[in-house]
Design a protein around this motif. Structure first.
Motif, PDB file in Angstrom:
ATOM      1  N   ARG A   8      38.381  44.023  41.884  1.00 52.79           N
ATOM      2  CA  ARG A   8      38.598  43.549  40.518  1.00 52.79           C
ATOM      3  C   ARG A   8      39.752  44.326  39.898  1.00 52.79           C
ATOM      4  O   ARG A   8      40.027  45.464  40.285  1.00 52.79           O
ATOM      5  N   GLU A   9      40.427  43.719  38.916  1.00 49.99           N
ATOM      6  CA  GLU A   9      41.457  44.455  38.195  1.00 49.99           C
ATOM      7  C   GLU A   9      40.809  45.607  37.430  1.00 49.99           C
ATOM      8  O   GLU A   9      39.770  45.435  36.795  1.00 49.99           O
TER       9      GLU A   9
ATOM     10  N   THR B 178      40.767  40.299  42.543  1.00 49.14           N
ATOM     11  CA  THR B 178      42.087  40.544  43.118  1.00 49.14           C
ATOM     12  C   THR B 178      42.062  40.285  44.621  1.00 49.14           C
ATOM     13  O   THR B 178      41.004  40.098  45.223  1.00 49.14           O
ATOM     14  N   THR B 179      43.245  40.313  45.214  1.00 47.59           N
ATOM     15  CA  THR B 179      43.342  40.126  46.665  1.00 47.59           C
ATOM     16  C   THR B 179      42.687  41.265  47.431  1.00 47.59           C
ATOM     17  O   THR B 179      42.397  41.121  48.623  1.00 47.59           O
ATOM     18  N   SER B 180      42.434  42.398  46.759  1.00 48.54           N
ATOM     19  CA  SER B 180      41.747  43.507  47.433  1.00 48.54           C
ATOM     20  C   SER B 180      40.353  43.102  47.886  1.00 48.54           C
ATOM     21  O   SER B 180      39.798  43.686  48.825  1.00 48.54           O
TER      22      SER B 180
ATOM     23  N   THR C 223      49.935  42.727  49.412  1.00 49.55           N
ATOM     24  CA  THR C 223      48.501  42.640  49.141  1.00 49.55           C
ATOM     25  C   THR C 223      47.755  43.789  49.806  1.00 49.55           C
ATOM     26  O   THR C 223      46.784  44.315  49.243  1.00 49.55           O
TER      27      THR C 223
ATOM     28  N   ARG D   5      48.477  46.864  47.707  1.00 47.31           N
ATOM     29  CA  ARG D   5      47.661  46.856  46.489  1.00 47.31           C
ATOM     30  C   ARG D   5      46.228  47.292  46.791  1.00 47.31           C
ATOM     31  O   ARG D   5      45.620  48.039  46.014  1.00 47.31           O
TER      32      ARG D   5
ATOM     33  N   ASP E  67      44.265  50.414  45.077  1.00 44.25           N
ATOM     34  CA  ASP E  67      42.945  50.261  44.457  1.00 44.25           C
ATOM     35  C   ASP E  67      41.942  51.245  45.051  1.00 44.25           C
ATOM     36  O   ASP E  67      41.143  51.855  44.328  1.00 44.25           O
TER      37      ASP E  67
ATOM     38  N   ILE F 214      49.805  44.845  36.355  1.00 43.02           N
ATOM     39  CA  ILE F 214      50.249  43.527  36.803  1.00 43.02           C
ATOM     40  C   ILE F 214      50.911  42.820  35.628  1.00 43.02           C
ATOM     41  O   ILE F 214      50.321  42.672  34.558  1.00 43.02           O
TER      42      ILE F 214
ATOM     43  N   SER G 175      52.730  37.819  37.852  1.00 40.38           N
ATOM     44  CA  SER G 175      52.391  37.909  39.280  1.00 40.38           C
ATOM     45  C   SER G 175      53.095  39.090  39.940  1.00 40.38           C
ATOM     46  O   SER G 175      53.097  39.201  41.170  1.00 40.38           O
TER      47      SER G 175
ATOM     48  N   LEU H  44      53.627  43.185  40.575  1.00 37.20           N
ATOM     49  CA  LEU H  44      53.023  44.510  40.537  1.00 37.20           C
ATOM     50  C   LEU H  44      54.073  45.505  40.042  1.00 37.20           C
ATOM     51  O   LEU H  44      55.180  45.565  40.582  1.00 37.20           O
TER      52      LEU H  44
END
Length: 490
Positions: A219-220, A249-251, A310, A313, A317, A345, A348, A350
């Protein structure tokens, strides 16, 4: 039938029950003002499963999770004193209201909420005084999250001296809030044993900054400070903080144990945080006018495994969850959980925090990242547009097929100008250049936001066609297609 719920001033008279004994005896209610010890005991369902709310025993609605507001306590105490309870009328009250501030109440005459029950208090702040208007023994500041937090997320806070500095944050250990999910609880910010409250402690954090954060992998992340939330001091009132779990998020596509920790796998095994005593100068950033410039950075994330943005990121995280020193420098130290977020962010894109560079970012990912240098200036690499024009099989199979791109303004004029790609090479060629049904070329940053005309023609297999292509700087791949008819006349 009562159900577990937050007890407020609106439902206090129907959900709170005066007990004849405290938790050291045999309680028969969930509210016991202990006039001997001076502690107000709030007896939850974990200690007393049932209470009589007026029509026989039923489930105790007071729980450790849902809790009770100080306003509810104030109203119920006033009610039971007003209705003539001799023991309470003959004893000084426990609670006074301070109506200038949200949720602000005082416990007076050395009274206090039983320490074990402080975690049950919601949407309130408390000042505990030795007399009605006497010296202060304790101050509890109420923290409430205003944004959504998942029930499984663990929010935390730091108390940092003002003005807030990097060193101050690094020295401030994070403390988990008492329950998972949304925050609504008390933080003790002052204690004094001078007046005889031996359990109060001796400290004063009322002038400190409280930073509330939540960091849930996938999550952000977000945080908020007391100052920006409207509380310049951490006193006996309740304040809302605008923080919470952000969007997925993509994480979330990765397992945390793969990204960081003992079972880490590639490409994350090639990523690490390192600070520098002397800032490192990085070359090749866009100067916005077709040239390049350099910038200095005091820290970097290595990426020897060539991880995608990704994957980078996800590493950032995971790193921000660590409350240990992660700096590979050797003598320097950096504890990321105690620091500001390592990136934000913007749409789109980073954007790294000030002074942080990330190495070996793939060319395809460079339009989606900006690096904030030591001076606070955002830097980006020159943007390269990836153009792909789909062509038909008839033209591909025409051995004499040719193509050429022209600047939009010059095409079909007396002086057409051939368009040049990012390597300053004319975009002109033959059907032999087709790759997977496409003609491909790149365009430089200075040519983005313009229009070109792509012309295609055959000689025996396909006829003529053309297409105008807008070089969109926001498109990861700029796509177009031409479709000349099959040649039937030669």
């Amino acid at each position: 039938m009562a159900t577990p719920q937050l007890i407020t001033a609106d439902n206090a008279l129907s959900l709170l029950v005066l007990s004849t004994e405290g938790r050291s005896g045999t309680p028969d209610g969930n509210f016991f003002p202990n006039t001997v010890t001076g502690e107000l005991e709030l007896i939850g369902a974990d200690e007393l499963a049932q209470v009589d709310l007026g029509s026989g025993l039923e489930a105790n609605p007071l729980t450790n999770f849902d809790g009770v507001t100080k306003q509810a306590i104030y109203r119920f105490e006033r009610q039971i004193r007003q209705t003539g309870n001799e023991d309470l009328r003959g004893s000084r009250p426990f609670t006074e209201g301070v109506f200038r501030f949200s949720g602000a109440f005082e416990t007076v005459y050395a009274r206090k909420i039983a320490p074990a029950d402080i975690p049950k208090i919601r949407s309130s702040g408390i000042v505990s005084r030795e007399q009605k208007d006497g010296p202060t023994n304790r101050i509890y500041f109420g923290v409430r999250s205003l944004n959504a937090i998942q029930a499984t997320s663990q929010p935390f806070y730091q108390l940092v001296p003002k003005p807030v500095t990097t060193a101050g944050r690094q020295a401030a250990s994070p403390t988990n809030f008492g329950r998972l999910g949304p925050v609504d609880e008390l933080v003790q910010t002052f204690g004094s044993t001078v007046n005889g409250d031996t359990g109060a402690g001796d400290f004063d954090f009322t002038g400190y900054e409280l930073i509330a954060s939540v960091r849930t992998f996938g999550r952000e992340y977000s945080s908020a400070t007391a100052s920006t939330s409207g509380a310049p001091e951490l006193n006996g009132f309740s304040q809302g903080f605008g923080f919470g779990d952000g969007a997925p998020t993509t994480s979330a596509d990765y397992n945390l144990v793969d990204v960081y920790g003992g079972t880490q796998i590639g490409p994350w095994t090639g990523m690490a945080y390192t600070s520098y005593d002397i800032p490192q100068t990085i070359e090749g950033f866009s100067d916005g006018a077709g040239g390049t410039r350099s910038a200095d950075f005091s820290a970097a994330i290595s990426n020897t495994g060539g991880g995608s943005l990704t994957e980078i990121r996800a590493f950032l995280d995971a790193l921000m969850l660590q409350d240990t020193d992660v700096d590979q420098h050797g003598t320097n130290s950096f504890i990321p959980k105690r620091a500001e977020e390592l990136y934000t962010i913007d749409g789109s894109v980073l954007v790294t925090r000030q002074g942080l560079y990330i190495e070996n970012v793939a060319a395809a990912d460079r339009p989606s990242i900006r690096f904030t240098d030591d001076s606070g200036t955002e830097q980006s690499f020159p943007q390269v547009g990836d153009v792909r024009v789909s062509v038909p099989t008839a033209w591909t199979n025409d051995a004499q097929g040719w193509y050429q791109a022209f600047t939009g303004a010059s095409h079909n004029t007396a002086d057409p100008v051939t368009f040049t790609d990012a390597t300053s090479t004319n975009v002109v060629g033959t059907s032999a250049d087709v790759v997977s049904g496409e003609i491909r070329f790149t365009v430089s940053e200075t040519d983005l936001n313009s229009t070109i005309v792509f012309v295609i023609e055959g000689n025996g297999g396909a006829t003529f066609d053309e297409v105008s292509i807008f070089l969109d700087p926001t498109a990861p791949i700029i796509r177009a297609s031409v479709n000349p008819a099959a040649e039937n006349f030669i």
